[in-house]
Each structure stands twice: as structure tokens, then as C-alpha cells.
Design an enzyme around this catalytic site. Structure first.
Site, PDB file in Angstrom:
ATOM      1  N   GLY A   1       0.834  -1.208   0.000  1.00  0.00           N
ATOM      2  CA  GLY A   1       0.000   0.000   0.000  1.00  0.00           C
ATOM      3  C   GLY A   1       0.868   1.257   0.000  1.00  0.00           C
TER       4      GLY A   1
ATOM      5  CB  THR B   1      -2.220   6.111  -1.543  1.00  0.00           C
ATOM      6  OG1 THR B   1      -2.535   4.948  -0.754  1.00  0.00           O
ATOM      7  CG2 THR B   1      -2.510   5.825  -3.016  1.00  0.00           C
TER       8      THR B   1
ATOM      9  NE  ARG C   1      -6.519  -3.073  -4.480  1.00  0.00           N
ATOM     10  CZ  ARG C   1      -7.685  -2.670  -4.009  1.00  0.00           C
ATOM     11  NH1 ARG C   1      -8.739  -3.472  -4.066  1.00  0.00           N
ATOM     12  NH2 ARG C   1      -7.817  -1.472  -3.478  1.00  0.00           N
TER      13      ARG C   1
ATOM     14  CE1 TYR D   1     -10.405  -0.910  13.449  1.00  0.00           C
ATOM     15  CE2 TYR D   1     -10.921   1.431  13.588  1.00  0.00           C
ATOM     16  CZ  TYR D   1     -10.653   0.290  12.831  1.00  0.00           C
ATOM     17  OH  TYR D   1     -10.668   0.363  11.459  1.00  0.00           O
TER      18      TYR D   1
ATOM     19  CE  LYS E   1      -5.779  -2.000   9.971  1.00  0.00           C
ATOM     20  NZ  LYS E   1      -4.529  -1.781   9.239  1.00  0.00           N
TER      21      LYS E   1
ATOM     22  N   PRO F   1      -1.696   3.566  14.883  1.00  0.00           N
ATOM     23  CG  PRO F   1      -1.259   3.963  12.635  1.00  0.00           C
ATOM     24  CD  PRO F   1      -1.708   2.889  13.567  1.00  0.00           C
ATOM     25  N   GLY F   2      -3.445   6.603  15.669  1.00  0.00           N
ATOM     26  CA  GLY F   2      -4.751   7.249  15.804  1.00  0.00           C
ATOM     27  C   GLY F   2      -5.047   7.966  14.496  1.00  0.00           C
ATOM     28  N   PRO F   3      -5.844   9.042  14.520  1.00  0.00           N
ATOM     29  CG  PRO F   3      -7.186  10.840  15.161  1.00  0.00           C
ATOM     30  CD  PRO F   3      -6.544   9.602  15.690  1.00  0.00           C
TER      31      PRO F   3
HETATM   32  C1  HXC Z   1     -21.210  -1.771   2.143  1.00  0.00           C
HETATM   33  C2  HXC Z   1     -19.576  -2.290   0.566  1.00  0.00           C
HETATM   34  C3  HXC Z   1     -19.108  -0.960   0.581  1.00  0.00           C
HETATM   35  C4  HXC Z   1     -19.768  -0.022   1.450  1.00  0.00           C
HETATM   36  C5  HXC Z   1     -17.902  -2.096  -0.825  1.00  0.00           C
HETATM   37  N1  HXC Z   1     -18.813  -2.951  -0.330  1.00  0.00           N
HETATM   38  N2  HXC Z   1     -18.067  -0.880  -0.281  1.00  0.00           N
HETATM   39  N3  HXC Z   1     -20.610  -2.701   1.334  1.00  0.00           N
HETATM   40  N4  HXC Z   1     -20.799  -0.472   2.207  1.00  0.00           N
HETATM   41  N5  HXC Z   1     -19.358   1.257   1.542  1.00  0.00           N
HETATM   42  C6  HXC Z   1     -18.970  -4.354  -0.656  1.00  0.00           C
HETATM   43  C7  HXC Z   1     -19.233  -4.592  -2.146  1.00  0.00           C
HETATM   44  O1  HXC Z   1     -20.597  -4.406  -2.479  1.00  0.00           O
HETATM   45  C8  HXC Z   1     -18.775  -6.042  -2.297  1.00  0.00           C
HETATM   46  O2  HXC Z   1     -19.730  -6.954  -1.781  1.00  0.00           O
HETATM   47  C9  HXC Z   1     -17.578  -6.129  -1.350  1.00  0.00           C
HETATM   48  O3  HXC Z   1     -17.742  -5.057  -0.396  1.00  0.00           O
HETATM   49  C10 HXC Z   1     -16.256  -5.953  -2.056  1.00  0.00           C
HETATM   50  O4  HXC Z   1     -16.291  -4.704  -2.757  1.00  0.00           O
HETATM   51  P1  HXC Z   1     -15.437  -4.443  -4.072  1.00  0.00           P
HETATM   52  O5  HXC Z   1     -15.624  -3.021  -4.445  1.00  0.00           O
HETATM   53  O6  HXC Z   1     -15.747  -5.487  -5.079  1.00  0.00           O
HETATM   54  O7  HXC Z   1     -13.967  -4.770  -3.507  1.00  0.00           O
HETATM   55  P2  HXC Z   1     -12.556  -4.234  -3.918  1.00  0.00           P
HETATM   56  O8  HXC Z   1     -12.567  -3.699  -5.327  1.00  0.00           O
HETATM   57  O9  HXC Z   1     -11.583  -5.294  -3.561  1.00  0.00           O
HETATM   58  O10 HXC Z   1     -12.352  -2.936  -2.963  1.00  0.00           O
HETATM   59  C11 HXC Z   1     -12.074  -3.083  -1.607  1.00  0.00           C
HETATM   60  C12 HXC Z   1     -12.710  -1.965  -0.756  1.00  0.00           C
HETATM   61  C13 HXC Z   1     -12.315  -0.571  -1.318  1.00  0.00           C
HETATM   62  C14 HXC Z   1     -12.201  -2.157   0.661  1.00  0.00           C
HETATM   63  C15 HXC Z   1     -14.210  -2.079  -0.798  1.00  0.00           C
HETATM   64  O11 HXC Z   1     -12.837   0.451  -0.492  1.00  0.00           O
HETATM   65  C16 HXC Z   1     -10.824  -0.393  -1.411  1.00  0.00           C
HETATM   66  O12 HXC Z   1     -10.211  -0.710  -2.437  1.00  0.00           O
HETATM   67  N6  HXC Z   1     -10.171   0.108  -0.342  1.00  0.00           N
HETATM   68  C17 HXC Z   1      -8.690   0.272  -0.292  1.00  0.00           C
HETATM   69  C18 HXC Z   1      -8.254   1.501   0.426  1.00  0.00           C
HETATM   70  C19 HXC Z   1      -8.877   1.695   1.785  1.00  0.00           C
HETATM   71  O13 HXC Z   1      -9.905   1.126   2.135  1.00  0.00           O
HETATM   72  N7  HXC Z   1      -8.263   2.628   2.524  1.00  0.00           N
HETATM   73  C20 HXC Z   1      -8.723   3.003   3.853  1.00  0.00           C
HETATM   74  C21 HXC Z   1      -7.920   2.340   4.905  1.00  0.00           C
HETATM   75  S1  HXC Z   1      -8.265   3.241   6.319  1.00  0.00           S
HETATM   76  P3  HXC Z   1     -20.786  -7.740  -2.764  1.00  0.00           P
HETATM   77  O14 HXC Z   1     -21.526  -8.638  -1.829  1.00  0.00           O
HETATM   78  O15 HXC Z   1     -21.638  -6.662  -3.377  1.00  0.00           O
HETATM   79  O16 HXC Z   1     -19.954  -8.466  -3.766  1.00  0.00           O
HETATM   80  C22 HXC Z   1      -8.103   2.356   7.714  1.00  0.00           C
HETATM   81  C23 HXC Z   1      -8.083   3.270   8.921  1.00  0.00           C
HETATM   82  C24 HXC Z   1      -8.384   2.648  10.227  1.00  0.00           C
HETATM   83  O17 HXC Z   1      -7.994   1.199   7.705  1.00  0.00           O
HETATM   84  C25 HXC Z   1      -8.480   3.590  11.414  1.00  0.00           C
HETATM   85  C26 HXC Z   1      -8.853   5.043  11.172  1.00  0.00           C
HETATM   86  C27 HXC Z   1      -8.808   5.941  12.351  1.00  0.00           C
HETATM   87  P1  NAP Z   2      -4.839   4.469   1.956  1.00  0.00           P
HETATM   88  O1  NAP Z   2      -4.075   5.604   1.363  1.00  0.00           O
HETATM   89  O2  NAP Z   2      -6.166   4.135   1.391  1.00  0.00           O
HETATM   90  O3  NAP Z   2      -3.907   3.203   1.950  1.00  0.00           O
HETATM   91  C1  NAP Z   2      -4.330   1.881   1.759  1.00  0.00           C
HETATM   92  C2  NAP Z   2      -3.461   1.252   0.693  1.00  0.00           C
HETATM   93  O4  NAP Z   2      -3.710  -0.145   0.631  1.00  0.00           O
HETATM   94  C3  NAP Z   2      -3.705   1.807  -0.698  1.00  0.00           C
HETATM   95  O5  NAP Z   2      -2.462   2.246  -1.232  1.00  0.00           O
HETATM   96  C4  NAP Z   2      -4.230   0.634  -1.519  1.00  0.00           C
HETATM   97  O6  NAP Z   2      -3.736   0.687  -2.860  1.00  0.00           O
HETATM   98  C5  NAP Z   2      -3.657  -0.544  -0.718  1.00  0.00           C
HETATM   99  N1  NAP Z   2      -4.432  -1.774  -0.912  1.00  0.00           N
HETATM  100  C6  NAP Z   2      -5.759  -1.948  -0.683  1.00  0.00           C
HETATM  101  N2  NAP Z   2      -6.120  -3.204  -0.996  1.00  0.00           N
HETATM  102  C7  NAP Z   2      -4.990  -3.836  -1.395  1.00  0.00           C
HETATM  103  C8  NAP Z   2      -4.708  -5.156  -1.842  1.00  0.00           C
HETATM  104  N3  NAP Z   2      -5.664  -6.080  -1.931  1.00  0.00           N
HETATM  105  N4  NAP Z   2      -3.440  -5.468  -2.191  1.00  0.00           N
HETATM  106  C9  NAP Z   2      -2.452  -4.532  -2.104  1.00  0.00           C
HETATM  107  N5  NAP Z   2      -2.644  -3.277  -1.684  1.00  0.00           N
HETATM  108  C10 NAP Z   2      -3.909  -2.937  -1.339  1.00  0.00           C
HETATM  109  O7  NAP Z   2      -5.105   4.742   3.534  1.00  0.00           O
HETATM  110  P2  NAP Z   2      -4.108   5.140   4.717  1.00  0.00           P
HETATM  111  O8  NAP Z   2      -4.892   5.991   5.638  1.00  0.00           O
HETATM  112  O9  NAP Z   2      -2.819   5.607   4.215  1.00  0.00           O
HETATM  113  O10 NAP Z   2      -3.895   3.735   5.455  1.00  0.00           O
HETATM  114  C11 NAP Z   2      -2.639   3.099   5.559  1.00  0.00           C
HETATM  115  C12 NAP Z   2      -2.611   2.170   6.745  1.00  0.00           C
HETATM  116  O11 NAP Z   2      -2.750   2.912   7.955  1.00  0.00           O
HETATM  117  C13 NAP Z   2      -3.718   1.128   6.778  1.00  0.00           C
HETATM  118  O12 NAP Z   2      -3.214  -0.089   7.295  1.00  0.00           O
HETATM  119  C14 NAP Z   2      -4.709   1.709   7.746  1.00  0.00           C
HETATM  120  O13 NAP Z   2      -5.522   0.734   8.343  1.00  0.00           O
HETATM  121  C15 NAP Z   2      -3.763   2.326   8.745  1.00  0.00           C
HETATM  122  N6  NAP Z   2      -4.340   3.349   9.605  1.00  0.00           N
HETATM  123  C16 NAP Z   2      -4.670   4.564   9.078  1.00  0.00           C
HETATM  124  C17 NAP Z   2      -5.173   5.529   9.927  1.00  0.00           C
HETATM  125  C18 NAP Z   2      -5.482   6.916   9.434  1.00  0.00           C
HETATM  126  O14 NAP Z   2      -5.953   7.736  10.225  1.00  0.00           O
HETATM  127  N7  NAP Z   2      -5.253   7.222   8.168  1.00  0.00           N
HETATM  128  C19 NAP Z   2      -5.363   5.257  11.273  1.00  0.00           C
HETATM  129  C20 NAP Z   2      -5.021   3.999  11.760  1.00  0.00           C
HETATM  130  C21 NAP Z   2      -4.510   3.057  10.922  1.00  0.00           C
HETATM  131  P3  NAP Z   2      -4.516   0.061  -4.136  1.00  0.00           P
HETATM  132  O15 NAP Z   2      -5.904   0.582  -4.086  1.00  0.00           O
HETATM  133  O16 NAP Z   2      -3.687   0.523  -5.297  1.00  0.00           O
HETATM  134  O17 NAP Z   2      -4.431  -1.429  -3.983  1.00  0.00           O
END
Ligand code: HXC
Ligand code: NAP
Length: 296
Positions: free
Chosen positions: A29, A32, A54, A162, A177, A203-205
Site C-alpha cells: 500500500g 498512497t 493493486r 481499535y 486488525k 496510529p490514531g487519526p
Molecule cells: C457496504 C460495501 C461498501 C460499502 C464495498 N462494499 N463498499 N458494502 N458499504 N461502503 C462491498 C461490495 O458491495 C462487495 O460486496 C464487497 O464489499 C467488495 O467490494 P469491491 O468493491 O468489489 O472490492 P474491492 O474492489 O476489492 O475494494 C475493496 C474496498 C475498497 C475495501 C471495498 O474500499 C478499497 O479498495 N479500499 C482500499 C483503500 C482503503 O480502504 N483505505 C482506507 C484504509 S483506512 P458484494 O456482496 O456486493 O460483492 C483504515 C483506517 C483505520 O484502515 C483507522 C482510522 C482511524
Molecule cells: P490508503 O491511502 O487508502 O492506503 C491503503 C493502501 O492499501 C492503498 O495504497 C491501496 O492501494 C492498498 N491496498 C488496498 N487493498 C490492497 C490489496 N488487496 N493489495 C495490495 N494493496 C492494497 O489509507 P491510509 O490511511 O494511508 O492507510 C494506511 C494504513 O494505515 C492502513 O493499514 C490503515 O488501516 C492504517 N491506519 C490509518 C489511519 C489513518 O488515520 N489514516 C489510522 C489507523 C490506521 P490500491 O488501491 O492501489 O491497492
């Protein structure tokens, strides 16, 4: 209420020049958000960097930016961490280009807010697969490689606070997690005898586009402003996280193994202490409360 505490010059790098020279670091990841910030700092400290996710277009653009900003060398490899064969191929390519790999930063994640009962089974497993299975796949491939090659490697897993407490509305992420935390502590003990260290950061926010679009969409970012939940009354700076990550992947932390370090301004404890909400009480109110408690 008193002014929030501010720190001077928070965005400065912490480690000395070349602190990571000679190390090759894989950041999943890494194209970004926080992965990009941590990877950029590793490069500034002299490391070679592999960024994977990806989307190859995003990775290539980031790699070019990082190289021109730091003068370091970056390999961008498309790899879905859910697929073990892709992880093995990514590792192979990294070794071909840099000769060896020393560090794995499991940072890739997927997440979104939703009431759990609205999730499909596939939505639940998608998050578990990216976060828990993805971290396990990468750790497994790197662990096998390090043990065979007798390399004292190091894993750092990015979890969240969390993972300790659980959290409503991000239940698949909390489960995943929590699993990564168990993975961290388990491998720290099992692979410690090979010289392999395994640690985690909670990490927190730290605002990023990826997280904020999925966790605080629209005006939620204003309504649920995370900084109000943090005792220090601010969110984290990416460089602050990068400093901690660089320390944990460096040899300066050589005796730290199986640890999870929280970097959240005190956020998770704020929610835990029964009387923490009393920060709302004014000085005048405390005068009255003191009288009442002394007379009790
Ligand atoms: C309900 C949802 C949904 C939503 C997707 N789905 N989004 N369901 N509400 N908002 C469902 C879809 O309908 C599908 O189910 C299944 O989830 C998979 O979705 P796809 O889009 O096909 O999956 P994919 O292309 O692999 O994308 C994965 C993803 C997407 C997680 C849904 O958001 C993504 O690519 N995220 C990567 C980056 C990311 O999430 N970054 C944030 C990390 S932040 P069905 O049944 O319809 O097939 C983090 C911070 C933690 O972790 C702490 C913060 C303080
Ligand atoms: P982000 O920019 O969305 O980073 C998530 C990365 O994961 C993206 O680069 C995405 O790239 C990659 N990814 C998602 N699905 C993948 C897969 N199947 N294979 C390979 N790569 C994949 O969000 P972020 O905030 O920087 O988060 C980074 C990390 O910090 C995460 O572990 C998150 O849980 C953690 N975290 C973040 C916060 C916060 O406040 N931001 C707080 C606590 C923890 P592609 O879409 O190109 O695959």
C-alpha cells in the site's frame, strides 16, 4: 478550557542521515497515504524502496515523485496482497532488483464504515482478506525467505487502536486488525530465534484521502472531527508516524520485538477512563464540587 498543546516544528525527520542505508524495505500500500509518507522518509534515510499495491499507475506515479524528491531508488510492483502467488512474485522481483530484502511494512488495508447487519458476506471477507490474510501472506513469504537465506529481517505491521478495543461500524476491520496484532506477537516469539523482529504501530487519526473518503465521507469530517476526541486536540502529522516507523525498521530498535506502539495523542485512552469526560467541568464548577466532596 486551556489552549491545546502545540509542538514546535513537528514535521522534522528524527533519525540521522543514512540511518537506513543498505536496507531494502517493502511497503505494501506504498503508493498512497501513510505508506507513501513512510516510504518517502525511508528513502531520505538511504533505504532502497519497493512499493506495492493493486494499481500500477498510482505506484509508478508515486515512485517517480519519490525518486525525484529524494534521489533514492524505488521499485513499483503491482501485487494484490490477497493472492499468495502475487506476493511471492513481488518478493522475487524485489530480490532481483536490489539483491535482498530486509524489511516488510504491512501497511495495505481496506476499510469502510457500515452497520454490520448491512454488510454482505463478501463485504466482510473482502476486508479480512486484504488486512489479515494480506499481512499473513506477506509475512509468510518474507519469513520463509529470511529463514532460508539466514537474514535477520524485520516486520512492522500497521494496525489501529481499535485492534485493542474493537469498534462499532468498522467490525471487519476491527476483527482483521485484532488478528494482525495476534500475528505480530506470535511471530515475534516464534521467529525471534532467527533474528527476525516483528512489531506493530497503532496510529490514531492521521488524515489521508483513502481513509477519510471511506470513514468520514461528505460533511461527516466536520460533524465527527477526530481532533475533538484526542487529548492533544489535534490529528497526527504524517512525518510523526514516519519517524516512529523509521525507528522501528532501523537497527536502533534492535531489541524491540513483539511490541505495539500507539501513536494517537492519547485518543484511545480518552475513551476508556470513566471520568475523562470531566474535562468539560470549569474551574468555578470545580470550586463547588470540591466543597461538596469535602463536606461529604
Ligand atoms: C457496504 C460495501 C461498501 C460499502 C464495498 N462494499 N463498499 N458494502 N458499504 N461502503 C462491498 C461490495 O458491495 C462487495 O460486496 C464487497 O464489499 C467488495 O467490494 P469491491 O468493491 O468489489 O472490492 P474491492 O474492489 O476489492 O475494494 C475493496 C474496498 C475498497 C475495501 C471495498 O474500499 C478499497 O479498495 N479500499 C482500499 C483503500 C482503503 O480502504 N483505505 C482506507 C484504509 S483506512 P458484494 O456482496 O456486493 O460483492 C483504515 C483506517 C483505520 O484502515 C483507522 C482510522 C482511524
Ligand atoms: P490508503 O491511502 O487508502 O492506503 C491503503 C493502501 O492499501 C492503498 O495504497 C491501496 O492501494 C492498498 N491496498 C488496498 N487493498 C490492497 C490489496 N488487496 N493489495 C495490495 N494493496 C492494497 O489509507 P491510509 O490511511 O494511508 O492507510 C494506511 C494504513 O494505515 C492502513 O493499514 C490503515 O488501516 C492504517 N491506519 C490509518 C489511519 C489513518 O488515520 N489514516 C489510522 C489507523 C490506521 P490500491 O488501491 O492501489 O491497492
Amino acid at each position: 478550557m486551556s489552549d491545546p498543546i502545540t509542538i514546535k516544528d513537528p514535521a522534522k525527520g528524527m533519525l540521522r542521515d543514512n540511518a537506513l542505508k543498505g536496507k531494502t524495505i517493502i511497503v505494501t500500500g506504498g503508493g498512497t497515504g501513510l505508506g507513501k509518507a513512510m516510504g518517502t522518509y525511508f528513502l531520505q534515510l538511504g533505504a532502497n524502496l519497493v512499493i506495492t499495491s493493486r494499481k500500477i499507475d498510482v505506484l509508478k506515479k508515486t515512485a517517480a515523485e519519490m525518486e525525484s524528491e529524494t534521489g533514492g531508488k524505488v521499485l513499483a510492483v503491482a501485487c494484490d496482497v490477497r493472492k499468495y502467488e502475487e506476493v511471492e512474485k513481488m518478493l522475487q522481483q524485489s530480490v532481483e532488483v536490489f539483491g535482498r530484502v530486509d524489511v516488510l511494512l504491512n501497511n495495505a488495508a481496506g476499510n469502510f464504515i457500515s452497520p454490520t447487519e448491512r454488510l454482505s458476506a463478501n463485504a466482510f471477507s473482502t476486508i479480512i482478506d486484504i488486512v489479515l490474510k494480506g499481512s499473513a501472506n506477506c509475512s509468510l513469504a518474507l519469513g520463509k525467505y529470511w529463514i532460508t537465506e539466514k537474514i535477520a529481517g524485520s516486520i512492522v505491521n500497521i494496525i489501529t487502536t481499535y485492534a485493542f478495543t474493537g469498534s462499532a461500524y468498522v467490525v471487519p476491520s476491527a476483527c482483521a486488525k485484532g488478528g494482525v496484532l495476534a500475528l505480530t506477537r506470535s511471530l515475534a516469539v516464534e521467529w525471534g530465534r532467527h533474528g527476525i523482529r516483528t512489531n506493530a504501530i497503532a496510529p490514531g487519526p492521521f488524515p489521508t484521502k483513502g481513509a477519510w473518503e471511506r470513514l468520514l465521507p461528505g460533511d461527516m469530517a466536520q460533524k465527527f472531527d477526530f481532533k475533538n476526541r484526542v487529548p492533544l486536540k489535534r490529528v497526527g502529522e504524517h512525518q510523526e508516524l514516519a519517524n516512529l516507523a523509521a525507528f522501528l525498521v532501523s537497527d536502533f530498535s534492535g531489541y524491540i520485538n513483539g511490541e505495539v506502539i500507539t501513536i494517537d495523542g492519547g485518543e484511545w485512552l480518552q475513551g476508556a477512563g470513566q471520568f475523562n469526560a470531566l474535562e468539560m467541568v470549569t474551574s468555578d464548577m470545580w470550586d463547588n464540587i470540591e466543597k461538596a466532596t469535602r463536606n461529604a
